[in-house]
Scaffold this motif. Structure first.
Motif, short mmCIF file in Angstrom:
data_model
loop_
_atom_site.label_atom_id
_atom_site.label_comp_id
_atom_site.label_asym_id
_atom_site.label_seq_id
_atom_site.Cartn_x
_atom_site.Cartn_y
_atom_site.Cartn_z
N ASP A 144 -3.84 -11.86 11.91
CA ASP A 144 -4.47 -11.86 10.12
C ASP A 144 -5.44 -13.82 10.68
OD1 ASP A 144 -5.07 -11.30 7.58
OD2 ASP A 144 -3.27 -11.67 6.97
N THR A 145 -4.84 -14.81 8.63
CA THR A 145 -5.35 -15.65 8.77
C THR A 145 -4.55 -15.79 7.34
OG1 THR A 145 -6.88 -17.69 10.00
CG2 THR A 145 -7.58 -15.80 7.93
N GLY A 146 -4.41 -17.34 7.44
CA GLY A 146 -4.33 -17.65 6.50
C GLY A 146 -2.85 -18.15 6.02
N ASP A 147 -1.93 -18.59 4.56
CA ASP A 147 -0.57 -18.42 4.15
C ASP A 147 -0.54 -16.89 3.22
OD1 ASP A 147 -1.17 -20.86 4.95
OD2 ASP A 147 -1.50 -21.48 3.48
N THR A 148 -0.85 -16.25 3.16
CA THR A 148 -1.13 -14.29 2.42
C THR A 148 -1.59 -13.63 3.34
OG1 THR A 148 -2.91 -14.68 1.10
CG2 THR A 148 -0.74 -16.43 0.20
N LEU A 149 -0.40 -12.93 2.97
CA LEU A 149 -1.08 -11.21 3.83
C LEU A 149 -2.47 -11.08 2.90
CD1 LEU A 149 0.33 -9.53 5.90
CD2 LEU A 149 1.02 -7.95 3.77
N GLY A 150 -3.34 -10.40 4.32
CA GLY A 150 -3.87 -10.31 4.51
C GLY A 150 -5.95 -11.44 3.85
N GLY A 151 -4.88 -12.64 4.40
CA GLY A 151 -6.11 -13.37 4.73
C GLY A 151 -7.42 -12.99 5.51
N LEU A 152 -7.13 -12.50 6.23
CA LEU A 152 -8.71 -12.44 6.77
C LEU A 152 -9.57 -11.42 6.30
CD1 LEU A 152 -10.19 -12.31 10.07
CD2 LEU A 152 -8.32 -9.91 10.52
N GLY A 153 -9.08 -11.21 5.22
CA GLY A 153 -9.92 -10.06 4.41
C GLY A 153 -9.97 -8.64 4.38
N PHE A 154 -8.69 -8.42 4.47
CA PHE A 154 -8.07 -7.28 4.14
C PHE A 154 -7.19 -6.64 2.74
CE2 PHE A 154 -5.36 -8.18 7.29
CZ PHE A 154 -4.10 -8.27 7.38
N ALA A 155 -6.98 -5.62 2.46
CA ALA A 155 -5.80 -5.58 1.29
C ALA A 155 -4.31 -5.16 1.82
CB ALA A 155 -6.48 -4.61 0.24
N PRO A 156 -3.71 -5.83 0.87
CA PRO A 156 -2.01 -5.75 1.48
C PRO A 156 -1.81 -4.53 0.74
CG PRO A 156 -2.31 -7.62 0.98
CD PRO A 156 -3.28 -7.43 0.52
N PRO A 157 -0.93 -3.50 1.20
CA PRO A 157 -0.45 -1.84 0.94
C PRO A 157 0.23 -2.53 -0.71
CG PRO A 157 1.34 -2.99 2.41
CD PRO A 157 0.12 -3.64 2.40
N PRO A 158 -0.41 -1.75 -1.57
CA PRO A 158 0.29 -1.68 -3.67
C PRO A 158 1.08 -1.40 -3.49
CG PRO A 158 -1.60 -0.14 -3.26
CD PRO A 158 -1.54 -0.75 -1.85
N GLY A 159 1.94 -2.25 -3.72
CA GLY A 159 3.39 -1.72 -4.81
C GLY A 159 4.35 -2.18 -3.35
N THR A 160 3.94 -2.97 -2.59
CA THR A 160 5.38 -2.64 -1.30
C THR A 160 5.12 -4.21 -1.34
OG1 THR A 160 4.86 -1.09 -0.82
CG2 THR A 160 6.22 -2.42 1.07
N THR A 161 6.27 -5.26 -0.93
CA THR A 161 6.42 -6.52 -0.64
C THR A 161 7.03 -6.55 1.16
OG1 THR A 161 6.89 -7.94 -2.92
CG2 THR A 161 7.55 -9.17 -0.83
N LEU A 162 5.73 -7.53 1.89
CA LEU A 162 6.19 -7.48 2.83
C LEU A 162 6.82 -9.25 3.51
CD1 LEU A 162 3.22 -5.51 4.23
CD2 LEU A 162 5.96 -4.40 4.33
N ASP A 163 7.57 -9.28 4.11
CA ASP A 163 7.45 -10.82 4.55
C ASP A 163 6.96 -10.53 6.02
OD1 ASP A 163 9.48 -11.54 2.91
OD2 ASP A 163 11.33 -10.69 3.75
N PHE A 164 6.58 -11.77 6.55
CA PHE A 164 5.68 -11.95 7.63
C PHE A 164 5.93 -13.08 8.35
CE2 PHE A 164 2.68 -13.27 4.52
CZ PHE A 164 1.80 -14.22 4.97
N LEU A 165 5.95 -13.39 9.86
CA LEU A 165 6.11 -14.22 10.51
C LEU A 165 4.63 -14.47 11.22
CD1 LEU A 165 8.15 -17.10 11.36
CD2 LEU A 165 8.93 -15.31 13.15
#
Length: 281
Positions: A144-165
């Motif tokens: 991925d890329t960027g400061d948020t999940l899905g910055g590469l151009g894909f949609a994160p799963p709806p209705g769920t919060t994921l932490d990432f590192l």
């Protein structure tokens, strides 16, 4: 109640159908159907209504759904206490990462926690994110890329919060055959990480040929059938032997190797916390 039957039941409950549940579990649909039928025979009740739109839980299925995860957790805790072994931590990763980067990470984890089992599962990114959202995986590795999940151009799963590192940079390199570097851009399927990365680095106008895997792309590129934008680790051996050569490319920031997990899991699961620390070191 057989724990494997409960896992199959939960997968169907979360996915809404046998085929999707089987994909998440990495087994055949017939196996999942058999697990659900066996559980229904054991309990003497129907757990799902089979409809054209999928598997809809009955009232009995809804009641079991409120307890099944706790039952499985209890079984794993008892197993760990009796055997002295930790339960396995389930980590999903893109197939390219499982082959190229994950072994080194797992070796580092084994040195620090020899009693901890990690179950690595190669998966496409969409299935991986869905499995994280459904709690069918404990952690996932993808690009991925960027400061948020899905910055590469894909949609994160709806209705769920994921932490990432972000645990490492993954440089990209444009490669081709030494004698025939021209040709179309060789890619995996639309929407995959390398397709989206090519959109960002090379634009969307290039003529593309869709191929199945990174291994096939490398072989076609080496055979002079086109060029490819791939992670440097995936083509390092080919570059070292001269089978592939670097081609001029626009300057681009590397992708991030991103480790994600369901929000809150790292604070409550000691085994998962050990995996997160080791994989991010």
């Amino acid at each position: 109640m057989n724990p494997s039957h409960l896992r199959g039941f939960l997968a169907v409950l979360r996915a809404g159908g046998v085929t999707a549940a089987a994909a998440r579990l990495g087994v055949a649909p017939s196996s999942v159907s058999g697990q659900v039928r066996a559980l229904e025979r054991d309990l003497g009740v129907r757990l799902f209504d089979r409809t054209g739109a999928g598997m809809r839980p009955t009232r009995a299925g809804q009641r079991l759904g409120r307890h099944a995860e706790d039952l499985l957790g209890y079984v794993e805790r008892v197993r760990a206490e009796v055997t002295g072994r930790h339960a396995g931590v389930r980590v999903g990763a893109l197939e390219t990462l499982v082959a190229g980067l994950l072994p080194e990470m797992l070796d580092r984890l084994a040195d620090r926690h020899p009693d901890l089992t990690v179950l690595a599962r190669p998966m496409q990114r969409g299935a991986l994110l869905a499995a994280l959202a459904a709690d069918d995986l404990d952690a996932g590795l993808f690009l991925d890329t960027g400061d948020t999940l899905g910055g590469l151009g894909f949609a994160p799963p709806p209705g769920t919060t994921l932490d990432f590192l972000d645990v490492a940079d993954v440089p990209l390199v444009l490669v081709g055959a030494p004698d025939r570097p021209e040709g179309p851009l060789l890619c995996t399927e639309p929407g995959c990480s390398f397709w989206l990365a090519a959109d960002r680095v090379l634009g969307t106008a290039a003529d593309r040929v869709e191929l199945g895997t990174v291994g096939v792309i490398r072989a076609w590129a080496a055979g002079g059938r086109g060029h490819a934008l791939l992670p440097e680790f995936a083509v390092a051996d080919d570059l070292a032997t001269g089978r592939l050569v670097r081609l001029p490319q626009p300057a681009a920031a590397p992708l991030s190797l991103r480790l994600a997990w369901r929000t809150g899991r790292d604070r409550t699961d000691a085994d998962l916390r050990a995996v997160l620390y080791a994989l991010s070191a």
